[in-house]
Structure formats: C-alpha cells, structure tokens
Design an enzyme around this catalytic site. Structure first.
Site, PDB file in Angstrom:
ATOM      1  N   LYS A 192       0.836  -1.210   0.000  1.00 47.29           N
ATOM      2  CA  LYS A 192       0.000   0.000   0.000  1.00 47.29           C
ATOM      3  C   LYS A 192       0.869   1.258   0.000  1.00 47.29           C
ATOM      4  O   LYS A 192       0.696   2.148  -0.832  1.00 47.29           O
ATOM      5  CB  LYS A 192      -0.928   0.025   1.223  1.00 47.29           C
ATOM      6  CG  LYS A 192      -1.937   1.164   1.151  1.00 47.29           C
ATOM      7  CD  LYS A 192      -2.562   1.510   2.482  1.00 47.29           C
ATOM      8  CE  LYS A 192      -1.742   2.552   3.195  1.00 47.29           C
ATOM      9  NZ  LYS A 192      -2.366   3.143   4.372  1.00 47.29           N
ATOM     10  N   ASP A 211      -6.405   0.545   0.573  1.00 45.72           N
ATOM     11  CA  ASP A 211      -6.520   0.918   1.987  1.00 45.72           C
ATOM     12  C   ASP A 211      -7.896   0.479   2.486  1.00 45.72           C
ATOM     13  O   ASP A 211      -8.594  -0.283   1.812  1.00 45.72           O
ATOM     14  CB  ASP A 211      -6.300   2.426   2.168  1.00 45.72           C
ATOM     15  CG  ASP A 211      -7.479   3.237   1.636  1.00 45.72           C
ATOM     16  OD1 ASP A 211      -8.305   2.675   0.887  1.00 45.72           O
ATOM     17  OD2 ASP A 211      -7.592   4.421   1.992  1.00 45.72           O
TER      18      ASP A 211
END
Ligand code: SF4
Length: 293
Positions: A192, A211
C-alpha cells in the site's frame, strides 16, 4: 380511537418521508442510461419496498432469468463505474501533504490506522524539527515517539520511520527508490505504502493502492470478494485498466470519505447507486446481494 390501536408514529429521522420524496424525483432514470444485463440494473424497474427497521429499501423481487447474466466484473459495468467516478471525482489526488518522496513515504507510514487530517496536522512540525532524512536516521526510535504519538501506534511507526531513513541512506544513496521491489525492502513499507509513493510521487502505475476505503468499496461493488488487501489488489489489477490504477484508487478513497462511508453509506446521493448491489446499502433501486459488503 379503539383501545390498543396506536396512531402510526413518524420516523425519528424523517428519512422515510425524505426517501419517498426522493423516489418521486426520478433522478436516477434521468441521469443514467437504461442499460441492463451486465450492468446489473434497469432504470425502469419499480422501486423496492422500504424496510420497517431502517427506513431502507429491501428487495422483494424474486431472482430473474436475466440475473444469471449479471457479471460484476464485466468490462461494460466496470467501464460505467469508471465513467461515473471520473465525472464525480475528476481531479482528486493523495490527501497527504508532502514536498518530496521522503515526506510522502513518512506521511504514508504515519497514516496507518489514522486519518489523513491528523497526519497533516503532525507532519509540518515533524519536518520542521527534522528537515533531512539524516536527522531521522540519527534518532533512536524512542526519541521520535513523542513527535508522532498523536497518529497512534507510535512505537511501531517510530521504528519504521527511523529504520526507513537508515535503509534509504545505506542502500539507496539517500534517494527514495522508484521501484516496487526496492521499496518493499524498506522497514514499514508494504504494497500500500509503495503504491502510494510510486503512483503519487513517481506517477508509476505498478499496482493499486488498497486501503480501508478501497477494501470496503471494492467488496460493495463486487469487484473483489476478498477481505485480504493483496488479493483485492490482484483482483482490481485484473479488471481495472492499467492506465486507471492510480486515479481509480484516489477516486475510491475520496468516495469512501464523502459518500460510501463504512456505517450508513449515503446511497441516495451516490452516482454509482443503480450499479451497486451491496447488501448493506441504505437505499436501493436494484436487488441487493447479501455477500457484497
Ligand atoms: S450505492 Fe451506497 S454502498 Fe453502493 S457505492 Fe454508493 S454509497 Fe456505497
């Protein structure tokens, strides 16, 4: 009045009345094409009944033969989702304030389990106090903890930020690398964070940022059935055209903040409403799918 017969009480929120009025505006039909099959909706379909408990609509219709054709990741449906996201969120980008790849990397590490607003309140003073990567590398993690305490999980985050500074200075000449493999060797950096830095700073679409918002909305929109971020990213990379990977993640994150919030999504205002079959919708003109949430 007969004994035991109580007059019907209006809903506390007034939502039901509002919904009925909203239903009479026919906004969806006017705004959206009358497309069926793979898109999974028909603009001309009757509105479902409202549930008593939530004031939310529930489907009363039986499965239709046409539903067998429904494919949530059909190119036609995905293209329509992207089109509506472009129209609603045309110029969105990363909300974390930064002036360099290093600042973005630090801000992204701090943003884990924390709001971007809180991170943006923390980083100006942090980078004023420690303006260079070397300043972070010279610290013991405990020394950094008070400066980032408000972002939560500050002990682990301190270790990650100090470790990242030392690693980048030792192995990458003080330059944040622009390759996924190298970024993943940095303490505190998983896919991420690497995707945020690659996409936002280096404009490289090597993957999709997943996310909490992207996780939730990908499942609601049935673009992935997984709850596991790496698997969701793989699913999204298969169905979203590569040139859209960076912007799509930003758009979904903004959508998750503005409308498709975790509790009580604002479905009545959502531009994707009649493409969305999420089981936890608060208002729907299409059948809902109980596992899509
Ligand atoms: S209709 Fe509701 S659940 Fe579906 S994407 Fe929009 S806000 Fe989210």
């Amino acid at each position: 009045m007969a004994r035991g017969v109580m007059p019907r009480r209006p809903g506390k929120s007034g939502k039901q009345e509002g919904l009925r009025r909203a239903g009479s505006r026919v906004p969806l039909k006017a705004a959206r094409p009358d497309t069926k099959s793979a898109l999974g909706f028909s603009a001309g379909r009757a509105r479902p009944a409202l549930s008593k408990a939530e004031g939310a609509p529930v489907s009363t219709s039986k499965p239709k033969a046409s539903d067998k054709k429904y494919n949530p990741v059909a190119a036609e449906r995905v293209s329509e989702i992207l089109k509506r996201l472009d129209a609603t969120y045309p110029d969105v980008t990363c909300a974390l304030h930064h002036n360099s790849a290093w600042e973005l990397l630090v801000a992204t590490i701090l943003s884990a389990q924390c709001t971007d607003v809180r991170v943006n309140m923390t980083t100006p003073e942090l980078f004023r106090k420690y303006p260079r990567m070397e300043d972070f590398a010279a610290l013991k993690p405990e020394q950094l903890e008070p400066d980032i305490r408000s972002t939560g999980f500050f002990r682990n985050k301190s270790k990650s930020v100090v470790g990242a500074a030392r690693k980048i200075l030792a192995d990458f000449g003080g330059q944040v690398p622009d390759e996924m493999d190298k970024l993943l060797t940095i303490p505190g950096v998983a896919r991420k964070t690497a995707n945020v830095v690659l996409g936002t700073w280096f404009k490289k679409n090597d993957g999709v940022v997943v996310d909490t918002h992207v996780t939730r909305i990908s499942r609601r929109l049935e673009l992935s059935k997984s709850e596991d971020a790496p698997k969701i990213e793989q699913d999204l990379m298969k169905v979203i055209p590569r040139q859209n990977w960076i912007l799509f993640a930003h758009q979904i994150i903004w959508h998750g903040r503005k409308l498709c919030i975790a509790r009580k999504p604002k479905c009545v205002e959502c531009p994707l409403e009649n493409l969305c079959h999420a089981g936890d919708k608060t208002w729907s003109t299409v059948e809902t799918h109980k596992n899509a949430k």
